[in-house]
Enzyme design. Structure first.
Site, PDB file in Angstrom:
ATOM      1  N   ASN A  25      44.610  31.404  39.624  1.00  0.00           N
ATOM      2  CA  ASN A  25      43.302  31.978  39.299  1.00  0.00           C
ATOM      3  C   ASN A  25      42.672  32.423  40.616  1.00  0.00           C
ATOM      4  O   ASN A  25      42.206  31.601  41.396  1.00  0.00           O
ATOM      5  CB  ASN A  25      42.432  30.935  38.602  1.00  0.00           C
ATOM      6  CG  ASN A  25      41.029  31.450  38.332  1.00  0.00           C
ATOM      7  OD1 ASN A  25      40.721  32.626  38.594  1.00  0.00           O
ATOM      8  ND2 ASN A  25      40.167  30.584  37.820  1.00  0.00           N
ATOM      9  N   VAL A  26      42.658  33.719  40.855  1.00  0.00           N
ATOM     10  CA  VAL A  26      42.202  34.225  42.161  1.00  0.00           C
ATOM     11  C   VAL A  26      40.696  34.060  42.367  1.00  0.00           C
ATOM     12  O   VAL A  26      40.193  34.306  43.460  1.00  0.00           O
ATOM     13  CB  VAL A  26      42.600  35.703  42.361  1.00  0.00           C
ATOM     14  CG1 VAL A  26      44.102  35.828  42.558  1.00  0.00           C
ATOM     15  CG2 VAL A  26      42.119  36.566  41.218  1.00  0.00           C
ATOM     16  N   ASN A  43      44.195  43.631  42.985  1.00  0.00           N
ATOM     17  CA  ASN A  43      44.060  44.404  41.747  1.00  0.00           C
ATOM     18  C   ASN A  43      43.361  43.627  40.634  1.00  0.00           C
ATOM     19  O   ASN A  43      42.750  44.224  39.758  1.00  0.00           O
ATOM     20  CB  ASN A  43      45.457  44.839  41.285  1.00  0.00           C
ATOM     21  CG  ASN A  43      45.453  45.292  39.844  1.00  0.00           C
ATOM     22  OD1 ASN A  43      44.960  46.363  39.511  1.00  0.00           O
ATOM     23  ND2 ASN A  43      46.000  44.458  38.960  1.00  0.00           N
ATOM     24  N   SER A  76      36.531  51.233  41.701  1.00  0.00           N
ATOM     25  CA  SER A  76      36.325  51.956  40.441  1.00  0.00           C
ATOM     26  C   SER A  76      35.280  53.029  40.662  1.00  0.00           C
ATOM     27  O   SER A  76      34.438  52.926  41.563  1.00  0.00           O
ATOM     28  CB  SER A  76      35.839  50.991  39.357  1.00  0.00           C
ATOM     29  OG  SER A  76      35.264  51.697  38.282  1.00  0.00           O
ATOM     30  N   TYR A  94      29.714  44.890  36.926  1.00  0.00           N
ATOM     31  CA  TYR A  94      30.977  45.543  37.300  1.00  0.00           C
ATOM     32  C   TYR A  94      30.745  46.531  38.446  1.00  0.00           C
ATOM     33  O   TYR A  94      31.492  46.543  39.432  1.00  0.00           O
ATOM     34  CB  TYR A  94      31.552  46.264  36.086  1.00  0.00           C
ATOM     35  CG  TYR A  94      32.933  46.823  36.292  1.00  0.00           C
ATOM     36  CD1 TYR A  94      34.042  45.983  36.392  1.00  0.00           C
ATOM     37  CD2 TYR A  94      33.140  48.201  36.400  1.00  0.00           C
ATOM     38  CE1 TYR A  94      35.312  46.499  36.582  1.00  0.00           C
ATOM     39  CE2 TYR A  94      34.413  48.721  36.589  1.00  0.00           C
ATOM     40  CZ  TYR A  94      35.491  47.872  36.668  1.00  0.00           C
ATOM     41  OH  TYR A  94      36.750  48.388  36.866  1.00  0.00           O
ATOM     42  N   ALA A 137      28.329  46.575  40.634  1.00  0.00           N
ATOM     43  CA  ALA A 137      27.948  45.861  41.863  1.00  0.00           C
ATOM     44  C   ALA A 137      29.174  45.299  42.570  1.00  0.00           C
ATOM     45  O   ALA A 137      29.298  45.381  43.799  1.00  0.00           O
ATOM     46  CB  ALA A 137      26.966  44.741  41.531  1.00  0.00           C
TER      47      ALA A 137
END
Lengths: 249, 75
Positions: A58-59, A85, A146, A158, A160
């Protein structure tokens, strides 16, 4: 960068861009540590690509990241490529008039998105860069941003986190450049993936497509090609490579 | 209610004829939590009213919107 024989970590390797990139890197002769929290997806990947090394992690958890990076360096005896990613896309307006009793953006959602999209990139990059610098080995960190980094309506958290990812990319490009470590961000627009379909309503996605000069969503292979370009070109540093069909000009 | 129908048509980018129907939120392609904010602001400015939070959250069909606006105008 010469790919054949290079060593890489790809996070979020169980699906989407991460999975496709892992397979592409393997086909180019790169030793790949595929990192994902979903053990089942990693097993499916390993079944398709027996040469891959898989690491369940779990990164968003720094302790797990430190252990995984140590394990990868121990297994590979070094590393040249890190692709951050892993990420999640969640949509919510700052104030939702239709939501009761609390109209405000969920704190839980905010922290979840920041943990997975932003903290994970910080955790993974500092652990890998420390070992790269310690070994005086050159390399590249590719962060997946993104188009939302520019501020997409309905995507406070997202957007931010992706803006933060782009900022970290530029900082690391400046800080680590003298060690021969590059940092590059790739910022996809709206891409035809299961994640996009799950996160964005079809009617909203169609609105974005209508505003895109090429009048279509992007394909995963078009993003993979850009990531490969970022990895291979040793003079790209600190840039955000936008791949969005001209949606933002 | 003609002014209200104009707002519905403009906000959701639908024809005047569509705006006269009793469509519900799922039936209108452009109606989500974000366009709902635009709708509320447009209604409040046009009719010089301030809708309550509960009323705003209950306005999930064109008929509910008409009834709610009528309630404020009649008050």
């Amino acid at each position: 960068m010469k790919l054949d024989g290079a060593r890489a970590i790809v996070t979020g390797a169980g699906a989407g861009f991460g999975r496709a990139l892992t397979l592409k890197l393997l086909s180019a002769g790169v030793k790949v540590a595929a990192v994902d929290m979903d053990e089942t997806k990693l097993a499916e990947l390993a079944a398709e690509a027996p040469d891959v090394s898989t690491f369940v992690c779990n990164v968003a958890d720094n302790d797990q990241v430190e252990k995984t990076v140590a394990d990868v360096f121990s297994a590979f005896n070094g590393l040249e490529i890190l692709v951050n990613n892993a990420g999640i896309m969640k949509n919510a307006p700052l104030i939702n008039l239709l939501q009761r009793p609390d109209r405000k953006h969920s704190l839980e959602l905010w922290h979840q998105v920041v943990s997975v999209n932003q903290n994970s990139v910080f955790y993974m990059s500092r652990a890998v860069a420390d070992k790269m610098v310690g070994a005086r080995s050159k390399g590249v960190i590719v962060n997946i941003s993104s188009i939302s980094a520019r501020g997409n309506i309905g995507q406070t958290a997202y957007s931010a986190t992706k803006a933060a990812v782009e900022a970290m990319t530029k900082v690391w490009a400046k800080e680590l450049g003298s060690f021969g470590i590059r940092a590059v961000a790739v910022a996809p627009g709206f891409i035809d993936t299961a994640g996009t379909a799950a996160a964005i309503e079809e009617k909203m996605l169609q609105r974005w497509v209508d505003q895109t000069p090429l009048r279509r969503t992007g394909r995963i292979d078009e993003i993979i090609a850009t990531i490969m370009f970022a990895i291979e070109n040793d003079f790209i540093n600190g840039e955000v490579l936008s791949v969005n069909g001209g949606l933002v000009l | 209610m003609e002014r209200l129908n104009d707002i519905l048509a403009k906000t959701f980018k639908i024809s005047p004829g569509e705006a006269e129907k009793d469509l519900t939120m799922p039936e209108v392609a452009g109606w989500d939590s974000l366009t709902h904010m635009d709708l509320i602001v447009a209604i409040e400015q046009e009719f010089n009213i301030q809708l309550s939070g509960d009323d705003i959250a209950d306005m999930l069909s064109f008929e509910a919107i008409r009834q709610t606006v009528k309630k404020y105008l009649d008050a």
